[in-house]
Design an enzyme around this catalytic site. Structure first.
Site, PDB file in Angstrom:
ATOM      1  N   CYS A   9       0.144  14.909  -9.113  1.00 51.05           N
ATOM      2  CA  CYS A   9       0.551  13.624  -8.529  1.00 51.05           C
ATOM      3  C   CYS A   9      -0.694  12.781  -8.248  1.00 51.05           C
ATOM      4  O   CYS A   9      -1.557  13.181  -7.462  1.00 51.05           O
ATOM      5  CB  CYS A   9       1.340  13.866  -7.239  1.00 51.05           C
ATOM      6  SG  CYS A   9       1.630  12.353  -6.310  1.00 51.05           S
ATOM      7  N   ASP A  35      -4.028  -1.783  -4.781  1.00 56.37           N
ATOM      8  CA  ASP A  35      -3.248  -1.494  -5.982  1.00 56.37           C
ATOM      9  C   ASP A  35      -4.085  -1.797  -7.220  1.00 56.37           C
ATOM     10  O   ASP A  35      -4.824  -2.781  -7.267  1.00 56.37           O
ATOM     11  CB  ASP A  35      -1.969  -2.346  -5.982  1.00 56.37           C
ATOM     12  CG  ASP A  35      -0.953  -1.876  -7.002  1.00 56.37           C
ATOM     13  OD1 ASP A  35       0.075  -1.311  -6.584  1.00 56.37           O
ATOM     14  OD2 ASP A  35      -1.191  -2.060  -8.206  1.00 56.37           O
ATOM     15  N   HIS A  51       3.262  14.783   0.387  1.00 55.51           N
ATOM     16  CA  HIS A  51       4.028  14.322  -0.775  1.00 55.51           C
ATOM     17  C   HIS A  51       5.520  14.229  -0.472  1.00 55.51           C
ATOM     18  O   HIS A  51       6.150  15.208  -0.108  1.00 55.51           O
ATOM     19  CB  HIS A  51       3.822  15.265  -1.965  1.00 55.51           C
ATOM     20  CG  HIS A  51       4.512  14.787  -3.207  1.00 55.51           C
ATOM     21  ND1 HIS A  51       3.909  13.937  -4.112  1.00 55.51           N
ATOM     22  CD2 HIS A  51       5.755  15.005  -3.680  1.00 55.51           C
ATOM     23  CE1 HIS A  51       4.758  13.671  -5.090  1.00 55.51           C
ATOM     24  NE2 HIS A  51       5.880  14.309  -4.865  1.00 55.51           N
ATOM     25  N   THR A 100       7.481   3.535 -10.296  1.00 53.15           N
ATOM     26  CA  THR A 100       6.739   4.155 -11.405  1.00 53.15           C
ATOM     27  C   THR A 100       5.912   5.353 -10.952  1.00 53.15           C
ATOM     28  O   THR A 100       5.613   6.230 -11.756  1.00 53.15           O
ATOM     29  CB  THR A 100       5.809   3.138 -12.088  1.00 53.15           C
ATOM     30  OG1 THR A 100       4.897   2.609 -11.122  1.00 53.15           O
ATOM     31  CG2 THR A 100       6.607   2.005 -12.718  1.00 53.15           C
ATOM     32  N   HIS A 103       5.637   9.203  -5.722  1.00 50.39           N
ATOM     33  CA  HIS A 103       5.091   9.625  -4.424  1.00 50.39           C
ATOM     34  C   HIS A 103       5.323   8.416  -3.530  1.00 50.39           C
ATOM     35  O   HIS A 103       4.852   7.314  -3.842  1.00 50.39           O
ATOM     36  CB  HIS A 103       3.595   9.963  -4.568  1.00 50.39           C
ATOM     37  CG  HIS A 103       2.909  10.373  -3.308  1.00 50.39           C
ATOM     38  ND1 HIS A 103       2.139  11.522  -3.214  1.00 50.39           N
ATOM     39  CD2 HIS A 103       2.845   9.785  -2.085  1.00 50.39           C
ATOM     40  CE1 HIS A 103       1.642  11.625  -1.987  1.00 50.39           C
ATOM     41  NE2 HIS A 103       2.047  10.574  -1.284  1.00 50.39           N
ATOM     42  N   HIS A 105       5.428   5.305  -1.345  1.00 50.02           N
ATOM     43  CA  HIS A 105       4.375   4.350  -0.996  1.00 50.02           C
ATOM     44  C   HIS A 105       5.012   3.024  -0.613  1.00 50.02           C
ATOM     45  O   HIS A 105       6.100   2.684  -1.075  1.00 50.02           O
ATOM     46  CB  HIS A 105       3.381   4.154  -2.150  1.00 50.02           C
ATOM     47  CG  HIS A 105       4.023   3.801  -3.453  1.00 50.02           C
ATOM     48  ND1 HIS A 105       4.628   4.738  -4.264  1.00 50.02           N
ATOM     49  CD2 HIS A 105       4.165   2.612  -4.095  1.00 50.02           C
ATOM     50  CE1 HIS A 105       5.116   4.141  -5.344  1.00 50.02           C
ATOM     51  NE2 HIS A 105       4.854   2.844  -5.263  1.00 50.02           N
ATOM     52  N   HIS A 107       4.168  -1.100  -0.492  1.00 52.65           N
ATOM     53  CA  HIS A 107       3.301  -2.183  -0.942  1.00 52.65           C
ATOM     54  C   HIS A 107       3.159  -3.193   0.194  1.00 52.65           C
ATOM     55  O   HIS A 107       4.167  -3.598   0.793  1.00 52.65           O
ATOM     56  CB  HIS A 107       3.913  -2.923  -2.135  1.00 52.65           C
ATOM     57  CG  HIS A 107       4.157  -2.072  -3.353  1.00 52.65           C
ATOM     58  ND1 HIS A 107       3.355  -2.135  -4.464  1.00 52.65           N
ATOM     59  CD2 HIS A 107       5.113  -1.163  -3.633  1.00 52.65           C
ATOM     60  CE1 HIS A 107       3.810  -1.304  -5.382  1.00 52.65           C
ATOM     61  NE2 HIS A 107       4.884  -0.703  -4.908  1.00 52.65           N
TER      62      HIS A 107
HETATM   63  P1  DGP Z   1       5.825   1.337  -7.893  1.00 52.01           P
HETATM   64  O1  DGP Z   1       6.351   0.469  -8.995  1.00 52.01           O
HETATM   65  O2  DGP Z   1       6.422   0.932  -6.545  1.00 52.01           O
HETATM   66  O3  DGP Z   1       5.980   2.812  -8.178  1.00 52.01           O
HETATM   67  O4  DGP Z   1       4.284   0.999  -7.791  1.00 52.01           O
HETATM   68  C1  DGP Z   1       3.247   1.845  -8.141  1.00 52.01           C
HETATM   69  C2  DGP Z   1       1.967   1.057  -8.013  1.00 52.01           C
HETATM   70  O5  DGP Z   1       0.887   1.963  -8.036  1.00 52.01           O
HETATM   71  C3  DGP Z   1       1.707   0.053  -9.138  1.00 52.01           C
HETATM   72  O6  DGP Z   1       1.691  -1.255  -8.562  1.00 52.01           O
HETATM   73  C4  DGP Z   1       0.354   0.416  -9.694  1.00 52.01           C
HETATM   74  C5  DGP Z   1      -0.215   1.355  -8.671  1.00 52.01           C
HETATM   75  N1  DGP Z   1      -1.010   2.428  -9.209  1.00 52.01           N
HETATM   76  C6  DGP Z   1      -0.625   3.343 -10.135  1.00 52.01           C
HETATM   77  N2  DGP Z   1      -1.609   4.220 -10.380  1.00 52.01           N
HETATM   78  C7  DGP Z   1      -2.651   3.844  -9.574  1.00 52.01           C
HETATM   79  C8  DGP Z   1      -3.946   4.373  -9.365  1.00 52.01           C
HETATM   80  O7  DGP Z   1      -4.377   5.365  -9.964  1.00 52.01           O
HETATM   81  N3  DGP Z   1      -4.737   3.720  -8.452  1.00 52.01           N
HETATM   82  C9  DGP Z   1      -4.295   2.632  -7.774  1.00 52.01           C
HETATM   83  N4  DGP Z   1      -5.147   2.066  -6.910  1.00 52.01           N
HETATM   84  N5  DGP Z   1      -3.069   2.116  -7.931  1.00 52.01           N
HETATM   85  C10 DGP Z   1      -2.264   2.716  -8.829  1.00 52.01           C
END
Ligand code: DGP
Length: 119
Positions: A9, A35, A51, A100, A103, A105, A107
């Site tokens: 993850c 992000d 997690h 996507t 885990h 989260h 925003h």
């Molecule tokens: P969601 O669609 O809600 O699952 O948003 C996942 C967000 O995570 C997406 O806006 C891009 C961000 N993201 C994915 N992988 C990484 C990473 O490795 N580092 C950072 N900083 N953000 C990431």
């Protein structure tokens, strides 16, 4: 499902410090970092150290993690200068919401006038 960490993850790996991602804030239960694909001038993710695949996996016994997440989201918004203009806090749970990373989260978005509406 809640579990301590999952080795495959990406957000578990970031939260543990393994990826070297810069953390802009922390609490006992969460880390906050920018992000990778910002959708606004300020776009920060609030990520639990533990997690959970998504919001639906947080049961009543773990409700405190949600309070901690929202308190950190508010603190980050203030530290990022978003209190005057306002900000949005959202979580995506499942495919229709566009989740996507599996885990939990939140925003934190702000720094511009965000599109009105929720869908
Ligand atoms: P969601 O669609 O809600 O699952 O948003 C996942 C967000 O995570 C997406 O806006 C891009 C961000 N993201 C994915 N992988 C990484 C990473 O490795 N580092 C950072 N900083 N953000 C990431």
């Amino acid at each position: 499902m809640a579990s301590a960490t999952e080795s495959d993850c990406i957000f578990c790996r970031i939260a543990s410090g393994e990826m070297g991602t810069e953390l802009i804030a922390e609490s006992d239960q969460h880390v906050a970092f920018r992000d990778l694909s910002p959708q606004a001038p300020v776009h920060v993710l609030i990520v639990p150290r533990q997690h959970y695949a998504s919001l639906r996996d947080v049961g009543p016994d773990d409700a405190g993690v949600l309070a901690d997440a929202l308190l950190l989201a508010s603190r980050v918004a203030g530290e990022q200068g978003l209190y005057d203009g306002g900000y949005r806090v959202i979580t995506n749970d499942g495919p229709d919401a566009g989740q996507t990373v599996h885990h939990l989260h939140f925003h934190v978005l702000g720094g511009k006038e965000l599109r009105a509406g929720l869908g």
